[in-house]
Design a protein around this motif. Structure first.
Motif, PDB file in Angstrom:
ATOM      1  N   ARG A 159       0.845  -1.189   0.000  1.00 57.91           N
ATOM      2  CA  ARG A 159       0.000   0.000   0.000  1.00 57.91           C
ATOM      3  C   ARG A 159       0.882   1.241   0.000  1.00 57.91           C
ATOM      4  NH1 ARG A 159      -3.595  -0.052   5.171  1.00 57.91           N
ATOM      5  NH2 ARG A 159      -1.660  -0.945   6.017  1.00 57.91           N
ATOM      6  N   SER A 160       0.483   2.246  -0.771  1.00 56.35           N
ATOM      7  CA  SER A 160       1.203   3.513  -0.728  1.00 56.35           C
ATOM      8  C   SER A 160       0.912   4.210   0.595  1.00 56.35           C
ATOM      9  CB  SER A 160       0.767   4.415  -1.885  1.00 56.35           C
ATOM     10  OG  SER A 160      -0.508   4.981  -1.620  1.00 56.35           O
ATOM     11  N   CYS A 161       1.712   5.222   0.914  1.00 53.83           N
ATOM     12  CA  CYS A 161       1.508   5.951   2.173  1.00 53.83           C
ATOM     13  C   CYS A 161       0.143   6.634   2.203  1.00 53.83           C
ATOM     14  CB  CYS A 161       2.632   6.955   2.393  1.00 53.83           C
ATOM     15  SG  CYS A 161       2.829   8.183   1.089  1.00 53.83           S
ATOM     16  N   PHE A 162      -0.350   7.085   1.056  1.00 55.46           N
ATOM     17  CA  PHE A 162      -1.659   7.737   1.034  1.00 55.46           C
ATOM     18  C   PHE A 162      -2.792   6.712   1.186  1.00 55.46           C
ATOM     19  CE2 PHE A 162       0.531  11.018  -1.892  1.00 55.46           C
ATOM     20  CZ  PHE A 162       1.076  11.664  -0.792  1.00 55.46           C
ATOM     21  N   GLN A 163      -2.606   5.515   0.657  1.00 54.96           N
ATOM     22  CA  GLN A 163      -3.587   4.456   0.887  1.00 54.96           C
ATOM     23  C   GLN A 163      -3.665   4.111   2.369  1.00 54.96           C
ATOM     24  OE1 GLN A 163      -1.801   1.758  -2.172  1.00 54.96           O
ATOM     25  NE2 GLN A 163      -3.935   1.329  -2.700  1.00 54.96           N
ATOM     26  N   ARG A 164      -2.524   4.058   3.013  1.00 60.32           N
ATOM     27  CA  ARG A 164      -2.519   3.761   4.443  1.00 60.32           C
ATOM     28  C   ARG A 164      -3.224   4.857   5.231  1.00 60.32           C
ATOM     29  NH1 ARG A 164       3.320   2.138   6.554  1.00 60.32           N
ATOM     30  NH2 ARG A 164       2.159   1.039   8.192  1.00 60.32           N
ATOM     31  N   ASP A 165      -3.007   6.116   4.836  1.00 61.11           N
ATOM     32  CA  ASP A 165      -3.709   7.218   5.490  1.00 61.11           C
ATOM     33  C   ASP A 165      -5.216   7.035   5.367  1.00 61.11           C
ATOM     34  OD1 ASP A 165      -1.309   8.380   6.121  1.00 61.11           O
ATOM     35  OD2 ASP A 165      -1.524  10.094   4.784  1.00 61.11           O
ATOM     36  N   ARG A 166      -5.664   6.764   4.150  1.00 58.58           N
ATOM     37  CA  ARG A 166      -7.105   6.570   3.927  1.00 58.58           C
ATOM     38  C   ARG A 166      -7.629   5.439   4.806  1.00 58.58           C
ATOM     39  NH1 ARG A 166      -8.033   3.666  -1.388  1.00 58.58           N
ATOM     40  NH2 ARG A 166      -7.145   2.064  -0.016  1.00 58.58           N
ATOM     41  N   LEU A 223      -4.936  10.047  -2.024  1.00 56.21           N
ATOM     42  CA  LEU A 223      -4.785  11.231  -1.180  1.00 56.21           C
ATOM     43  C   LEU A 223      -6.078  12.038  -1.171  1.00 56.21           C
ATOM     44  CD1 LEU A 223      -3.223  13.255   0.532  1.00 56.21           C
ATOM     45  CD2 LEU A 223      -2.269  14.214  -1.578  1.00 56.21           C
ATOM     46  N   THR A 224      -6.662  12.215  -2.345  1.00 59.86           N
ATOM     47  CA  THR A 224      -7.927  12.949  -2.435  1.00 59.86           C
ATOM     48  C   THR A 224      -8.983  12.301  -1.553  1.00 59.86           C
ATOM     49  OG1 THR A 224      -7.404  13.461  -4.735  1.00 59.86           O
ATOM     50  CG2 THR A 224      -9.666  13.841  -4.034  1.00 59.86           C
ATOM     51  N   GLU A 225      -9.073  10.991  -1.629  1.00 58.72           N
ATOM     52  CA  GLU A 225     -10.073  10.259  -0.854  1.00 58.72           C
ATOM     53  C   GLU A 225      -9.807  10.371   0.643  1.00 58.72           C
ATOM     54  OE1 GLU A 225     -12.344   5.967  -1.227  1.00 58.72           O
ATOM     55  OE2 GLU A 225     -10.243   6.102  -1.811  1.00 58.72           O
ATOM     56  N   ALA A 226      -8.544  10.311   1.045  1.00 58.94           N
ATOM     57  CA  ALA A 226      -8.207  10.427   2.465  1.00 58.94           C
ATOM     58  C   ALA A 226      -8.665  11.773   3.025  1.00 58.94           C
ATOM     59  CB  ALA A 226      -6.705  10.250   2.670  1.00 58.94           C
ATOM     60  N   VAL A 227      -8.369  12.846   2.305  1.00 56.84           N
ATOM     61  CA  VAL A 227      -8.777  14.178   2.769  1.00 56.84           C
ATOM     62  C   VAL A 227     -10.298  14.284   2.804  1.00 56.84           C
ATOM     63  CG1 VAL A 227      -8.697  16.656   2.286  1.00 56.84           C
ATOM     64  CG2 VAL A 227      -6.657  15.250   1.920  1.00 56.84           C
ATOM     65  N   ALA A 228     -10.974  13.755   1.777  1.00 56.75           N
ATOM     66  CA  ALA A 228     -12.435  13.818   1.728  1.00 56.75           C
ATOM     67  C   ALA A 228     -13.061  13.062   2.893  1.00 56.75           C
ATOM     68  CB  ALA A 228     -12.931  13.249   0.400  1.00 56.75           C
ATOM     69  N   LEU A 229     -12.555  11.890   3.189  1.00 56.47           N
ATOM     70  CA  LEU A 229     -13.121  11.092   4.272  1.00 56.47           C
ATOM     71  C   LEU A 229     -12.873  11.728   5.644  1.00 56.47           C
ATOM     72  CD1 LEU A 229     -12.159   7.527   3.019  1.00 56.47           C
ATOM     73  CD2 LEU A 229     -14.473   8.456   3.183  1.00 56.47           C
ATOM     74  N   ALA A 230     -11.798  12.486   5.768  1.00 57.41           N
ATOM     75  CA  ALA A 230     -11.436  13.075   7.060  1.00 57.41           C
ATOM     76  C   ALA A 230     -11.996  14.474   7.268  1.00 57.41           C
ATOM     77  CB  ALA A 230      -9.916  13.122   7.202  1.00 57.41           C
ATOM     78  N   HIS A 231     -12.571  15.078   6.236  1.00 54.95           N
ATOM     79  CA  HIS A 231     -12.834  16.519   6.312  1.00 54.95           C
ATOM     80  C   HIS A 231     -13.851  16.896   7.381  1.00 54.95           C
ATOM     81  CE1 HIS A 231     -16.581  15.861   4.026  1.00 54.95           C
ATOM     82  NE2 HIS A 231     -16.894  17.109   4.293  1.00 54.95           N
ATOM     83  N   GLU A 233      -5.178  17.843  -4.921  1.00 50.62           N
ATOM     84  CA  GLU A 233      -6.013  16.764  -4.388  1.00 50.62           C
ATOM     85  C   GLU A 233      -6.921  17.268  -3.274  1.00 50.62           C
ATOM     86  OE1 GLU A 233      -2.562  14.643  -6.318  1.00 50.62           O
ATOM     87  OE2 GLU A 233      -2.810  16.477  -5.147  1.00 50.62           O
ATOM     88  N   ALA A 234      -6.369  18.076  -2.371  1.00 47.28           N
ATOM     89  CA  ALA A 234      -7.168  18.617  -1.271  1.00 47.28           C
ATOM     90  C   ALA A 234      -8.196  19.623  -1.782  1.00 47.28           C
ATOM     91  CB  ALA A 234      -6.258  19.269  -0.238  1.00 47.28           C
ATOM     92  N   GLN A 235      -7.829  20.399  -2.789  1.00 42.91           N
ATOM     93  CA  GLN A 235      -8.783  21.345  -3.374  1.00 42.91           C
ATOM     94  C   GLN A 235      -9.965  20.608  -4.009  1.00 42.91           C
ATOM     95  OE1 GLN A 235      -7.041  24.508  -5.787  1.00 42.91           O
ATOM     96  NE2 GLN A 235      -5.109  24.346  -4.668  1.00 42.91           N
ATOM     97  N   VAL A 236      -9.689  19.468  -4.634  1.00 42.49           N
ATOM     98  CA  VAL A 236     -10.774  18.648  -5.185  1.00 42.49           C
ATOM     99  C   VAL A 236     -11.711  18.194  -4.070  1.00 42.49           C
ATOM    100  CG1 VAL A 236     -11.307  16.408  -6.228  1.00 42.49           C
ATOM    101  CG2 VAL A 236      -9.568  17.874  -7.255  1.00 42.49           C
ATOM    102  N   ALA A 237     -11.153  17.768  -2.936  1.00 39.50           N
ATOM    103  CA  ALA A 237     -11.983  17.341  -1.811  1.00 39.50           C
ATOM    104  C   ALA A 237     -12.900  18.469  -1.343  1.00 39.50           C
ATOM    105  CB  ALA A 237     -11.105  16.847  -0.663  1.00 39.50           C
ATOM    106  N   ALA A 238     -12.382  19.699  -1.332  1.00 37.00           N
ATOM    107  CA  ALA A 238     -13.186  20.844  -0.897  1.00 37.00           C
ATOM    108  C   ALA A 238     -14.363  21.092  -1.831  1.00 37.00           C
ATOM    109  CB  ALA A 238     -12.308  22.089  -0.805  1.00 37.00           C
ATOM    110  N   LEU A 239     -14.117  21.048  -3.128  1.00 38.64           N
ATOM    111  CA  LEU A 239     -15.208  21.276  -4.093  1.00 38.64           C
ATOM    112  C   LEU A 239     -16.179  20.109  -4.105  1.00 38.64           C
ATOM    113  CD1 LEU A 239     -15.721  23.725  -6.082  1.00 38.64           C
ATOM    114  CD2 LEU A 239     -13.577  23.731  -4.824  1.00 38.64           C
ATOM    115  N   ALA A 240     -15.686  18.895  -3.888  1.00 40.40           N
ATOM    116  CA  ALA A 240     -16.567  17.736  -3.811  1.00 40.40           C
ATOM    117  C   ALA A 240     -17.539  17.877  -2.639  1.00 40.40           C
ATOM    118  CB  ALA A 240     -15.748  16.454  -3.670  1.00 40.40           C
TER     119      ALA A 240
END
Length: 378
Positions: free
Chosen positions: A25-32, A86-94, A185-192
């Motif tokens: 798993r990549s580090c961002f997958q682990r974060d998610r 990374l995008t998904e991790a930020v979205a799930l945590a927001h 990636e984080a900006q995408v999470a904000a607009l989503a």
């Protein structure tokens, strides 16, 4: 194929506490995955979006909202060639830092915390993932990567004035460069997030009977979507009609963000993720026309949903619940969780208030109501 300005897990700035990388798993997958398995994420199931959690099984909660945001964010991120994990991790945590009772609970807790530095749900999310989740042997929090923490902290833009204490405390030991924009990636999470709640608040408001389809036909975009459905599917039943129209509305928002963001990226020709952070503006955006239309939709929802008489009455009720609980715990800290006993014993008034805010913010709707009934009475 990822583009040069996407965040590359191989080039991550790493974690506050170094760890051996996973072999699969990549580090961002682990974060998610750590976010999904966090206690705070599970509690979102019983935290309100607009309606109190127990008022109806079909209304959105913070958990279902976060999942919808992650789905939209992952789609947009994929189209733009960004790092979807990374995008998904930020979205799930927001929304991890949200109090019970939605923005009403946050407003109440912020007012109570004004003498102690205020309360902000984005900053509280950072506090949760860096301190309050206490499951690992070698550190508090989830030990997320710098990129994920940055995205949670400033997905809505730079944080330079009146930095919330929870964010300032962490930033002092792990600089998240709050003065810059976040990754694409984080900006995408904000607009989503904007896309998801504009769509589902219309759905939930219709289901709750706060307004009718006829009430929203005058709204930009929305009326045209219903007209298209009526043309293609004359005589369709009301529920299917609403779903077909609002999924078209949803699609228009996604398409607009993708088109505008692509144009912005082509205009600034970023070569690295750092170029995105230092672009001086958000590069993932709605068009000006879409923003104007969405402001009209939001104005309607504010008047007919967020300030509907029954919602306003519930706001007053839950504000009293949060206020009463805060005062009870400040007056008798022994009522706080026993595992916090050592921290409570060493706390001055400021530290105690912040512990109380942590405890109340972590409550679900139902737990807060039960605690209020037990400690204060009906």
């Amino acid at each position: 194929m990822p583009v040069s300005f996407a965040c590359d897990p191989a080039q991550s700035r790493g974690r506050l506490f170094p760890e051996r990388e996973s072999t699969f798993r990549s580090c961002f997958q682990r974060d998610r995955d750590r976010i999904i398995h966090a206690s705070a994420f599970r509690r979102l199931k019983h935290k309100t979006q607009v309606f109190i959690e127990h008022e109806g099984d079909y209304f959105r909660t913070r958990l279902t909202h976060s999942i919808e945001v992650a789905q939209v964010a992952r789609t947009i991120s994929g189209v733009l060639g960004l790092n979807a994990e990374l995008t998904e991790a930020v979205a799930l945590a927001h929304d991890l830092g949200h109090t019970p009772f939605g923005h009403t609970g946050e407003d109440a807790l912020d007012a109570l915390m004004k003498p102690y530095g205020g309360f902000d749900h984005n900053a509280q999310a950072i506090r949760i993932v860096t301190s309050l989740e206490r499951h690992y042997a070698l550190w508090d929090g989830l030990n997320l990567t710098w990129e994920t923490l940055e995205g949670i902290a400033k997905h809505n833009g730079p944080v330079v004035d009146d930095i919330p204490y929870a964010l300032a405390d962490y930033n002092a030991q792990h600089d998240l460069e709050l003065h810059t924009h976040a990754s694409a990636e984080a900006q995408v999470a904000a607009l989503a997030d904007d896309i998801a709640y504009n769509n589902h608040d219309l759905m939930d408001g219709l289901r709750a009977g706060l307004f009718t389809v006829e009430d929203i036909l005058h709204l930009p975009l929305v009326g045209a979507c219903f007209a298209e459905v009526d043309k293609l599917h004359p005589g369709i039943d009301d529920r299917r009609r609403q779903h077909e129209a609002l999924r078209r509305f949803f699609g228009l928002l996604v398409e607009d963000v993708i088109a505008v963001s692509r144009a912005n990226l082509e205009a600034i020709t970023p070569q690295t993720a750092s170029d995105i952070r230092h672009a001086g503006r958000m590069v993932v955006q709605f068009s000006p026309a879409m923003w104007r239309d969405l402001r009209e939709v939001r104005s309607f929802l504010f008047a007919h949903m967020y300030r509907a008489p029954n919602v306003v009455a519930k706001r007053a009720e839950v504000t009293e619940v949060v206020t009463d609980l805060f005062r009870v715990f400040m007056n008798d800290p022994s009522l706080l969780p026993t595992e916090w006993e050592a921290e409570v014993a060493q706390a001055d008034e400021l530290a105690l208030a912040r512990l109380v805010a942590d405890y109340i913010a972590g409550m679900t709707d139902r737990f807060a109501l039960q605690a209020h009934a037990r400690l204060v009475g009906a």
